[in-house]
Write an enzyme that holds these catalytic residues in place. Structure first.
Site, PDB file in Angstrom:
ATOM      1  N   VAL A 190       0.994  -4.997   2.892  1.00 20.55           N
ATOM      2  CA  VAL A 190      -0.441  -5.695   3.336  1.00 20.55           C
ATOM      3  C   VAL A 190      -0.504  -7.188   3.255  1.00 20.55           C
ATOM      4  CG1 VAL A 190      -3.012  -5.594   2.856  1.00 20.55           C
ATOM      5  CG2 VAL A 190      -1.596  -3.524   2.313  1.00 20.55           C
TER       6      VAL A 190
ATOM      7  N   PHE B  16       1.861   2.981   2.306  1.00 18.20           N
ATOM      8  CA  PHE B  16       2.838   3.371   3.305  1.00 18.20           C
ATOM      9  C   PHE B  16       3.434   1.851   3.963  1.00 18.20           C
ATOM     10  CE2 PHE B  16      -1.164   4.300   5.318  1.00 18.20           C
ATOM     11  CZ  PHE B  16      -1.080   3.319   6.382  1.00 18.20           C
ATOM     12  N   GLY B  17       3.384   0.828   3.285  1.00 22.39           N
ATOM     13  CA  GLY B  17       3.833  -0.478   3.715  1.00 22.39           C
ATOM     14  C   GLY B  17       2.860  -1.817   3.223  1.00 22.39           C
TER      15      GLY B  17
ATOM     16  N   LYS C 249      -2.380  -4.229   7.309  1.00 22.95           N
ATOM     17  CA  LYS C 249      -1.509  -3.169   6.726  1.00 22.95           C
ATOM     18  C   LYS C 249      -0.473  -2.811   7.797  1.00 22.95           C
ATOM     19  CE  LYS C 249      -3.085   0.458   3.659  1.00 22.95           C
ATOM     20  NZ  LYS C 249      -3.572   1.704   3.628  1.00 22.95           N
TER      21      LYS C 249
ATOM     22  N   ASP D 102      -7.229  10.500  -3.292  1.00 25.63           N
ATOM     23  CA  ASP D 102      -6.370   9.759  -4.020  1.00 25.63           C
ATOM     24  C   ASP D 102      -7.350   8.407  -4.721  1.00 25.63           C
ATOM     25  OD1 ASP D 102      -4.039   8.689  -5.258  1.00 25.63           O
ATOM     26  OD2 ASP D 102      -3.365   7.724  -3.381  1.00 25.63           O
TER      27      ASP D 102
ATOM     28  N   GLY E 121       0.934  -0.986  -0.001  1.00 25.23           N
ATOM     29  CA  GLY E 121      -0.020  -0.089   0.063  1.00 25.23           C
ATOM     30  C   GLY E 121       0.769   1.213   0.002  1.00 25.23           C
TER      31      GLY E 121
END
Ligand SMILES: *[C@@H]1O[C@H](CO)[C@@H](O)[C@H](O)[C@H]1NC(C)=O
Ligand SMILES: *[C@@H]1O[C@H](CO)[C@@H](O)[C@H](O)[C@H]1NC(C)=O
Ligand SMILES: *[C@@H]1O[C@H](CO)[C@@H](O)[C@H](O)[C@H]1NC(C)=O
Ligand SMILES: *[C@@H]1O[C@H](CO)[C@@H](O)[C@H](O)[C@H]1NC(C)=O
Ligand SMILES: *[C@@H]1O[C@H](CO)[C@@H](O)[C@H](O)[C@H]1NC(C)=O
Ligand SMILES: *[C@@H]1O[C@H](CO)[C@@H](O)[C@H](O)[C@H]1NC(C)=O
Ligand SMILES: *[C@@H]1O[C@H](CO)[C@@H](O)[C@H](O)[C@H]1NC(C)=O
Ligand SMILES: *[C@@H]1O[C@H](CO)[C@@H](O)[C@H](O)[C@H]1NC(C)=O
Ligand SMILES: *[C@@H]1O[C@H](CO)[C@@H](O)[C@H](O)[C@H]1NC(C)=O
Length: 826
Positions: free
Chosen positions: A521, A518-519, A535, A632, A516
């Site tokens: 999943v 920021f990191g 996540k 987004d 995702g």
């Protein structure tokens, strides 16, 4: 029709506009009805009357809501049992002078249902108190019908709940079926005059809770918190025929109302502006003892004891086996008959010397007292004289209360009165001897307790030292939940690290679903078999942390079937994780742009996806009462459940707008190339209309089956938008639409062309260059559903040329350091 809708949209967008016309907009007249999504606002803006939906449903209701707070708060619902199935509803004054809710087929779903002799002068006015009043003319006394007389589940100030004893007419609060279904639930709240009035909660017409008798000042036994600013009061009309209970708040610095929830709990809610949420200041009915008759006849309840029920002195369980299992409903019976009963009560005075009274301090008295206005000292004599009197109590505001028959719902209460239970002398004597035993036991007990307390304390100190580290972590997570976010998140379950690690097989690489913003999943399975997606925030990622917090704050307030559901979070030390419901069909881009899979998506499914996204977005922008701009929206942020229903995800960059805010600027432009509107890319301005732009791009992608960015180095040097625009003007629908749709069997049979054409048209309206030309989401939804037939002609879209950037454009980017000329096109 298109015009009226956009007009109402303008009204809700520009607050100053409606302030100007405020006086005219708090009333419905025969010539001025309102249509979904219009509303009227009370004069000072506290309440509004209009259409709304609840989470997880597309049903529309007409109701009264608090207008000035960002959390949708419904205090009254008209058509609670007959929802509108679409947004074609109208609230109107009908020919017979009733206020009615009509659906698109002009069927009456709800009516005020009164007889009105002058329907042409009837108005429905929404007052600043939140009362909707139907009347003829301005004559204040002439109200034909009031919403305060037909409450929903909310008890707001200056409303009165009442019971007319003679006519059997009641005004009651009625619970909803559930949090998101306002139809009639099982519970109601009303006032019962009995011999001394009390307020009660019924569960399906069975007595469920009683407040204790009203003594002119308070309800005996009802515990309100010491810092309550509000109170209830009971009044009766002159003839003691109708009893009213009102509710008042002495501290007007906060909005306050009471609510009867679907579980029968009656709570006061206060608006906490700092936290941006309602807080429960207290709940009436919070222990098991509050359930009426929990311990049966002659049983007594004390929520601090285990078990909570015991028999009154001189009584034994009627069914010892059931009683020991914790089923107390059959209650207790008298072990030794009263002396007066033994004497068979011949001549009222007989044997009175042989019965006495056991004093029980601070009790909420039993149900159904008889009342006599005798002064204190004489209650006892009065009770002794009559063998059917089994107990009495005295309160200065009420006088003597006496009970005959069974004593039900006896419980201890710090606000209670002293209750005297009639017992034969033999039982009372037992009491005296047992008192001695009690005292010795207590003394011995204190000794034991002191010693074991000392012992325990030593052990605990040791334990504490050992656990210091753990404790710190826990505290830390509490901290983040309560303070750094500054938002109330109690509803959001907290997972611990081990739980999520186990669920994901220790974050096994094989379980990874993707990466995702920021990191990574991961897919996981909880102990109870529930599948989740986890996540995990990459450690030491500053920007990620901000997005993580943002996501928690935004999404924990939302619930809609087209938004992915956050199940909980985990914050332990460095670890930060979010757990969502698991979506078996992954994200939309994985299906839509994969030639091997895209034929799963026939036109019906694609239309369903487009519609679902539009609903989710409408909810974000409007119906949740928090205006949220996603910022987004893109194919990879749309997840699909097993039936391919779309759910919007990834709220890491979403922004919550205050009540009247329509636009914001940011220096840090973040988003995804190809989906960002021109004003956002160039000036950092975002608003509902920038989300609408992204939606338009997404819509065109779904129809065409092509990525907006797949047009790089295209022979015509056109973007998807430019390409669609060109073909649309040429009337070449087949050129735009995905071959997969055109080739599918269902396409030609079902004549979907018109619908597809309409979709492309809506898509092009959404991607117009200027924000002001683009429709808002309510209009988009209506257009997609063909409720608006005359669509305006789209102007040229933004970014019709192929994008300049040719690097990995699906990455989320920050445009801080990109010069504007680069983006300005050629
Ligand atoms: C509202 O009611 C009036 C009177 O019954 C009727 O003439 C009018 O057409 C209604 N308005 C709508 C939009 O249905
Ligand atoms: C309207 O009122 C009449 C009598 O006052 C009653 O018989 C009827 O059931 C009511 N209808 C509705 C829909 O409440
Ligand atoms: C209302 O209707 C009555 C007859 O139905 C008529 O006499 C009266 O003038 C009307 N009033 C208004 C204000 O139109
Ligand atoms: C609106 O009017 C009501 C009733 O007069 C009052 O209680 C409330 O404080 C007012 N609210 C505002 C925002 O003026
Ligand atoms: C309402 O009562 C019925 C019957 O007792 C029960 O089946 C139902 O679950 C109850 N509903 C709620 C929301 O408690
Ligand atoms: C009213 O409530 C607020 C918030 O709880 C509190 O700060 C304030 O002191 C209260 N005012 C009065 C007069 O009690
Ligand atoms: C408790 O006892 C009553 C009376 O004997 C019986 O009707 C009821 O079903 C029992 N309830 C439970 C939960 O066992
Ligand atoms: C009244 O009680 C006395 C004893 O206390 C008894 O002898 C007498 O028969 C009783 N009278 C009646 C009418 O029951
Ligand atoms: C005794 O009390 C019962 C119940 O309150 C009442 O019906 C009856 O009249 C009373 N008897 C006398 C003699 O006062």
């Amino acid at each position: 029709m298109g015009k009226t809708i956009s007009c109402s949209v303008v009204l809700s967008l520009i607050p100053c506009f409606y302030l100007l016309f405020a006086t005219a907009l708090d009333t419905i007249t025969p010539s001025k009805s309102i249509k979904d999504p219009e509303f009227i606002i009370s004069q000072n803006g506290t309440f509004r009357l209009g259409f709304f939906s609840l989470a997880n449903s597309n049903n529309r209701y007409v109701g009264i809501l608090y207008h000035q707070i960002p959390v949708q708060t419904v205090v009254w619902v008209a058509n609670r049992n007959r929802p509108l199935k679409d947004s074609s509803g109208i609230l109107n004054i009908s020919d017979d002078g009733n206020l009615v809710v009509l659906n698109g087929k002009t069927e009456i779903l709800w009516s005020s249902n009164v007889t009105n002799t002058a329907p042409n002068v009837t108005t429905a006015h929404l007052s600043d108190l939140g009362n909707l009043v139907l009347s003829n003319g301005d004559d204040a006394g002439s109200s034909l019908w009031e919403s305060f007389q037909h409450p929903s589940n909310a008890f707001i100030e200056s409303m009165e709940i009442s019971t007319d004893v003679k006519k059997g007419r009641k005004v009651e609060i009625k619970s909803w079926k559930s949090h998101d279904d306002p139809s009639d639930g099982n519970f109601s709240f009303g006032i019962e005059p009995f011999n001394v009035p009390e307020f009660v909660i019924w569960n399906n017409n069975q007595l469920y809770f009683r407040s204790g008798p009203w003594n002119g000042n308070m309800f005996i036994g009802l515990i309100l918190p010491t810092v309550a600013f509000s109170w209830f009061s009971v009044v009766a009309d002159n003839r003691q025929q109708t009893f009213f209970i009102g509710y008042e708040d002495s501290n007007h610095s906060m909005l306050t109302y009471c609510e009867l929830d679907s579980q029968g709990k009656f709570s006061e809610r206060r608006w906490d502006a700092e936290k941006g949420n309602w807080i429960k200041s207290y709940s009436i009915y919070h222990t098991d003892c509050d359930v009426y008759g929990k311990c049966g006849e002659f049983g007594m309840c004390n929520s601090k004891k285990r078990p909570i029920c015991s028999c009154l002195k001189g009584f034994k369980p009627r069914n010892a086996e059931e009683w020991s299992r914790g089923n107390w409903s059959s209650g207790c019976f008298r072990t030794t008959p009263l002396q007066c009963q033994r004497d068979n009560n011949n001549g009222s005075g007989a044997g009175q010397g042989d019965d006495g009274f056991l004093e029980m301090k601070m009790m909420n008295v039993p149900a159904f007292p008889d009342r006599s206005s005798i002064v204190n000292g004489e209650c006892k004599d009065q009770c002794l004289k009559n063998c059917s009197c089994v107990a009495y109590a005295y309160d200065a505001g009420i006088g003597c209360m006496m009970w005959s028959g069974d004593l039900i719902d006896v419980k201890e209460s710090s606000r209670g009165v002293d209750l005297y239970i009639r017992l034969p002398a033999s039982e009372l004597d037992k009491g005296k001897s047992s008192k001695v035993i009690v005292i010795t036991t207590v003394i011995a007990g204190i000794g034991v307790i002191t010693i074991s307390a000392l012992f325990l304390r030593c052990r605990m100190l040791k334990h504490k030292r050992r656990n210091k580290k753990r404790k710190h972590i826990k505290f830390c997570s509490e901290n983040i939940r309560e303070n750094s976010i500054g938002v109330k998140l109690q509803q959001l379950p907290l997972f611990n690290f081990e739980e999520l690690a186990t669920a994901t097989n220790n974050f096994n690489h094989a379980k990874m679903l993707g990466k995702g913003g920021f990191g990574p999943v991961y897919r996981g399975t909880l102990d109870d078999g529930k599948e989740i997606a986890v996540k995990r925030l990459l450690k030491a990622s500053g920007q990620g942390l901000e997005e993580f917090m943002n996501e928690v704050v935004v999404i924990s307030k939302l619930q809609h079937r087209n938004l992915v559901r956050l199940l909980g979070c985990c914050v332990e030390g460095e670890e930060k994780m979010l757990a969502y419901e698991y979506m078996p069909n992954k994200s939309l881009d994985a299906l839509l742009f994969d030639p091997a899979k895209q034929d799963v998506l026939d036109w019906r499914k694609r239309f369903n996806i487009i519609e679902g996204i539009s609903r989710g977005l409408l909810y974000l922008h409007r119906d949740s009462r928090l205006k949220i701009i996603h910022r987004d929206l893109k194919a990879s942020n749309i997840l699909l459940d097993e039936e391919l229903n779309p759910k919007i995800s990834d709220f890491g960059m979403a922004r919550i707008f205050g009540g009247n805010q329509n636009q914001a600027n940011t220096k840090r432009v973040v988003g995804t190339y190809g989906y960002m509107s021109p004003e956002y890319v160039m000036r950092g301005q975002f608003s509902e209309k920038s989300d609408v732009f992204s939606f338009g791009v997404l819509l065109l992608e779904v129809v065409s089956g092509r990525r907006n960015t797949s047009f790089c180095n295209d022979q015509y040097a056109l973007s998807l938008l430019g390409y669609a625009w060109k073909l649309w003007r040429e009337g070449d629908i087949c050129g735009i639409v995905d071959k997969v749709i055109l080739e599918s069997e269902t396409y030609s049979k079902n004549g979907n062309e018109k619908e597809i054409w309409r979709c492309i048209h809506v898509g092009l309206l959404c991607v117009q260059e200027f924000a002001k030309d683009r429709p808002t989401m309510p209009t988009v939804v209506s257009m997609l559903n063909s409720e608006i037939s005359d669509l305006s002609t789209p102007k040229q879209p933004a970014f019709i040329e192929a994008p300049l950037m040719s690097h990995d454009v699906e990455d989320r980017v920050s445009l801080n350091d990109v010069t504007l000329t680069n983006l300005d096109g050629r």
